[in-house]
Design a protein around this motif. Structure first.
Motif, PDB file in Angstrom:
ATOM      1  N   ASN A  39     -21.403  -0.441  87.864  1.00 47.75           N
ATOM      2  CA  ASN A  39     -21.334   0.650  86.885  1.00 47.75           C
ATOM      3  C   ASN A  39     -19.891   1.054  86.604  1.00 47.75           C
ATOM      4  O   ASN A  39     -19.528   1.357  85.449  1.00 47.75           O
ATOM      5  N   HIS A  40     -19.081   1.079  87.667  1.00 45.36           N
ATOM      6  CA  HIS A  40     -17.650   1.380  87.451  1.00 45.36           C
ATOM      7  C   HIS A  40     -16.998   0.303  86.598  1.00 45.36           C
ATOM      8  O   HIS A  40     -16.166   0.615  85.718  1.00 45.36           O
ATOM      9  N   ILE A  41     -17.326  -0.958  86.855  1.00 48.59           N
ATOM     10  CA  ILE A  41     -16.777  -2.051  86.060  1.00 48.59           C
ATOM     11  C   ILE A  41     -17.207  -1.905  84.602  1.00 48.59           C
ATOM     12  O   ILE A  41     -16.397  -2.066  83.661  1.00 48.59           O
ATOM     13  N   LEU A  42     -18.496  -1.591  84.378  1.00 46.04           N
ATOM     14  CA  LEU A  42     -19.015  -1.455  83.017  1.00 46.04           C
ATOM     15  C   LEU A  42     -18.344  -0.285  82.300  1.00 46.04           C
ATOM     16  O   LEU A  42     -17.988  -0.396  81.113  1.00 46.04           O
ATOM     17  N   SER A  43     -18.169   0.815  83.019  1.00 51.90           N
ATOM     18  CA  SER A  43     -17.495   1.967  82.394  1.00 51.90           C
ATOM     19  C   SER A  43     -16.071   1.605  82.001  1.00 51.90           C
ATOM     20  O   SER A  43     -15.602   1.973  80.892  1.00 51.90           O
ATOM     21  N   ALA A  44     -15.353   0.932  82.876  1.00 48.51           N
ATOM     22  CA  ALA A  44     -13.975   0.534  82.566  1.00 48.51           C
ATOM     23  C   ALA A  44     -13.945  -0.433  81.395  1.00 48.51           C
ATOM     24  O   ALA A  44     -13.063  -0.367  80.515  1.00 48.51           O
ATOM     25  N   GLU A  45     -14.921  -1.345  81.391  1.00 50.24           N
ATOM     26  CA  GLU A  45     -14.972  -2.347  80.324  1.00 50.24           C
ATOM     27  C   GLU A  45     -15.204  -1.682  78.961  1.00 50.24           C
ATOM     28  O   GLU A  45     -14.530  -2.018  77.960  1.00 50.24           O
ATOM     29  N   LEU A  46     -16.140  -0.730  78.921  1.00 47.77           N
ATOM     30  CA  LEU A  46     -16.418  -0.045  77.665  1.00 47.77           C
ATOM     31  C   LEU A  46     -15.261   0.848  77.234  1.00 47.77           C
ATOM     32  O   LEU A  46     -15.011   1.030  76.033  1.00 47.77           O
ATOM     33  N   THR A  47     -14.548   1.403  78.234  1.00 45.59           N
ATOM     34  CA  THR A  47     -13.445   2.307  77.919  1.00 45.59           C
ATOM     35  C   THR A  47     -12.280   1.570  77.263  1.00 45.59           C
ATOM     36  O   THR A  47     -11.674   2.047  76.286  1.00 45.59           O
ATOM     37  N   ILE A  48     -11.937   0.387  77.788  1.00 46.24           N
ATOM     38  CA  ILE A  48     -10.756  -0.330  77.265  1.00 46.24           C
ATOM     39  C   ILE A  48     -11.105  -1.237  76.102  1.00 46.24           C
ATOM     40  O   ILE A  48     -10.205  -1.825  75.482  1.00 46.24           O
ATOM     41  N   LEU A  49     -12.405  -1.363  75.791  1.00 48.17           N
ATOM     42  CA  LEU A  49     -12.795  -2.294  74.732  1.00 48.17           C
ATOM     43  C   LEU A  49     -12.104  -1.977  73.392  1.00 48.17           C
ATOM     44  O   LEU A  49     -11.635  -2.898  72.704  1.00 48.17           O
ATOM     45  N   PRO A  50     -12.000  -0.695  72.956  1.00 46.83           N
ATOM     46  CA  PRO A  50     -11.329  -0.439  71.664  1.00 46.83           C
ATOM     47  C   PRO A  50      -9.859  -0.873  71.654  1.00 46.83           C
ATOM     48  O   PRO A  50      -9.307  -1.145  70.570  1.00 46.83           O
ATOM     49  N   PHE A  51      -9.238  -0.913  72.835  1.00 51.40           N
ATOM     50  CA  PHE A  51      -7.805  -1.219  72.879  1.00 51.40           C
ATOM     51  C   PHE A  51      -7.528  -2.703  73.015  1.00 51.40           C
ATOM     52  O   PHE A  51      -6.369  -3.103  73.138  1.00 51.40           O
ATOM     53  N   THR A  52      -8.544  -3.515  73.017  1.00 53.00           N
ATOM     54  CA  THR A  52      -8.348  -4.969  73.187  1.00 53.00           C
ATOM     55  C   THR A  52      -8.311  -5.699  71.858  1.00 53.00           C
ATOM     56  O   THR A  52      -8.099  -6.913  71.834  1.00 53.00           O
ATOM     57  N   THR A  53      -8.539  -4.967  70.760  1.00 53.73           N
ATOM     58  CA  THR A  53      -8.513  -5.611  69.444  1.00 53.73           C
ATOM     59  C   THR A  53      -7.064  -5.710  68.971  1.00 53.73           C
ATOM     60  O   THR A  53      -6.366  -4.688  68.876  1.00 53.73           O
ATOM     61  N   PRO A  54      -6.572  -6.930  68.670  1.00 52.11           N
ATOM     62  CA  PRO A  54      -5.165  -7.087  68.251  1.00 52.11           C
ATOM     63  C   PRO A  54      -4.907  -6.375  66.913  1.00 52.11           C
ATOM     64  O   PRO A  54      -5.767  -6.311  66.046  1.00 52.11           O
ATOM     65  N   GLY A  55      -3.736  -5.808  66.790  1.00 53.42           N
ATOM     66  CA  GLY A  55      -3.291  -5.225  65.531  1.00 53.42           C
ATOM     67  C   GLY A  55      -3.701  -3.786  65.322  1.00 53.42           C
ATOM     68  O   GLY A  55      -3.378  -3.206  64.277  1.00 53.42           O
ATOM     69  N   GLN A  56      -4.434  -3.185  66.276  1.00 54.11           N
ATOM     70  CA  GLN A  56      -4.838  -1.794  66.109  1.00 54.11           C
ATOM     71  C   GLN A  56      -4.006  -0.918  67.028  1.00 54.11           C
ATOM     72  O   GLN A  56      -3.731  -1.280  68.165  1.00 54.11           O
TER      73      GLN A  56
END
Length: 451
Positions: A39-56
């Protein structure tokens, strides 16, 4: 209570409940820690997902607000060409334990969970897991163990309550089942034994067995049969005691009557009648023997037979003497097949009683038209005397208890003591009386005596 069967069953049930609770709790804690880390891994994954898109690009304030939901202090996203690092909380300079979710077995999670619960949550954990983020190989988080411990304590409470409920319910059902299936019948069984033991001469105390087909039902039926046999033996003992009392009362009077008969028989010897002279010795011998029997109370109920006084005598002559006393009683055909030179070493009077009892039974079985035959043979160091008749045989139901007192074949006038007396006298010589054969063709009894 610990010494009773139900008390021991209760203690064992409690022990097994605790063991089953532990068996539920331990793997449940391992699964709980694995789920918490995932669950901690999933929360971290969802949290950083918006910041992994290049150019944003994101405003720093919004970026920090989103990262606070990562449930980790540091997040590291591993890509083939780069690594993305996100710092959410305090920076940790030391890693105490690294956990790879893809490789850790369940027992490792269980051990880690127990250690976390028992030793506190002051360590720093590095958790590695695969990720579903595009072009990323894995994701790692670094966090304080205190977060994990708090969630483990909450999970442990739920597991303990659930395990306690399941174990107690299971234990209660097992206890009640065993109590009513095993303990209650055994308690009834033991109460029936104690109740019968208090007064075994009361037939109403005999256990009425149930119709159960299991081992307890079999034990109840066997106990009931044993109680019935014991009750029968006690009744037989009462009859023997009553018989002994009756014999002791009539002994004195009977002896006086026989003494008068002896005086009268002595006068018969002076008679000139040839037939009287021929029969008088037999009559005198019979009366003398009857006086001796009455004097020593030689009846089964209170008999005290003296030890055999051994002497060597002609067995054929003894048999002729016994046969002479039976003349005129039945219409059977009698044959004495004992060789004239056959000798026996025994107490003559007691052997007379043994054979007389057996011969009387054989004559009654043979009836008016039957045959009775007596044979003797030496078998190694044993003298065997066979008394055979051509009667209908002995019922199979009577054979096992044939030598017990008061067991008769149903013929009128029988006391059921003859065979018992004969066997006791033969065994006092070191021999025995046995049923050799019995069937529609007749019955054969064998007397064995040491040669």
């Amino acid at each position: 209570m610990a010494h009773s069967l139900s008390g021991r069953l209760l203690l064992l049930t409690i022990l097994y409940v605790l063991i089953s609770g532990a068996l539920i709790f331990l793997p449940a804690m391992g699964i709980a820690e694995r789920d918490i880390l995932e669950n901690h891994i999933l929360s971290a994954e969802l949290t950083i997902l918006p910041f992994t898109t290049p150019g944003q690009s994101w405003p720093e304030a919004l970026r920090q607000e989103l990262l606070t939901h990562a449930n980790a202090d540091e997040v590291l996203l591993r890509r083939p060409y780069q690594r993305d690092y996100f710092q959410v909380g305090a920076l940790h300079s030391k890693i105490d334990r690294t956990i790879d979710i893809t490789k850790a077995p369940l027992w490792a999670y269980t051990a880690n969970a127990l250690e976390c619960l028992l030793r506190g949550g002051g360590r720093t954990l590095h958790v590695i897991a695969p990720t579903n983020i595009k072009d990323a190989q894995s994701i790692s988080i670094i966090l304080s163990e205190s977060h994990i411990r708090a969630e483990l304590i909450t999970s442990a409470r739920r597991v303990v309550w659930a395990a306690a409920f399941i174990s107690c319910l299971t234990g209660l059902l097992v206890y009640l089942s065993l109590y009513y299936v095993v303990v209650a019948p055994v308690r009834r069984f033991t109460k029936a034994m104690a109740y019968f033991h208090a007064n075994p001469e009361d037939a109403s105390r005999i256990l009425a067995p149930s119709t159960r087909a299991d081992e307890i039902g079999l034990a109840e039926r066997e106990l009931s049969a044993m109680q019935k046999d014991l009750y029968g033996f006690l009744r037989q003992k009462e009859r023997l005691a009553a018989l002994g009392t009756a014999v002791s009362r009539i002994q004195h009077d009977l002896r006086n009557i026989l003494a008068n008969a002896q005086l009268a028989s002595d006068r018969l010897t002076a008679s000139a009648d040839p037939e009287v002279k021929r029969l008088a010795p037999r009559l005198i011998t019979a009366i003398d023997r009857a006086i001796q029997l009455a004097t020593s109370t030689l009846k089964y109920g209170k008999a005290e037979d003296h030890p055999p006084v051994l002497s060597l005598f002609c067995l054929c002559a003894l048999m002729d003497e016994i046969a002479a006393t039976m003349e005129g009683r039945h219409g059977y055909s009698f044959a004495n097949r004992i060789a004239p030179g056959t000798m026996a070493k025994a107490d003559r009077d007691q052997l007379y009683r043994i054979i007389l009892n057996l011969l009387r039974n054989a004559c009654e079985a043979a009836g008016e038209t039957g045959n009775v035959e007596v044979r003797a043979s030496n078998l190694e160091s044993v003298l065997a005397i066979d008394i055979a008749d051509s009667g209908p045989g002995i019922a199979a139901s009577l054979r096992e208890k044939l030598f017990q007192p008061f067991v008769t074949s149903g013929r009128p006038g029988g006391s059921g003591l003859g065979l018992s007396i004969a066997r006791d006298l033969a065994r006092a010589h070191g021999g025995d009386v046995v049923l050799l054969a019995s069937g529609p063709q007749g019955t054969v009894f064998r007397v064995t005596l040491p040669a």
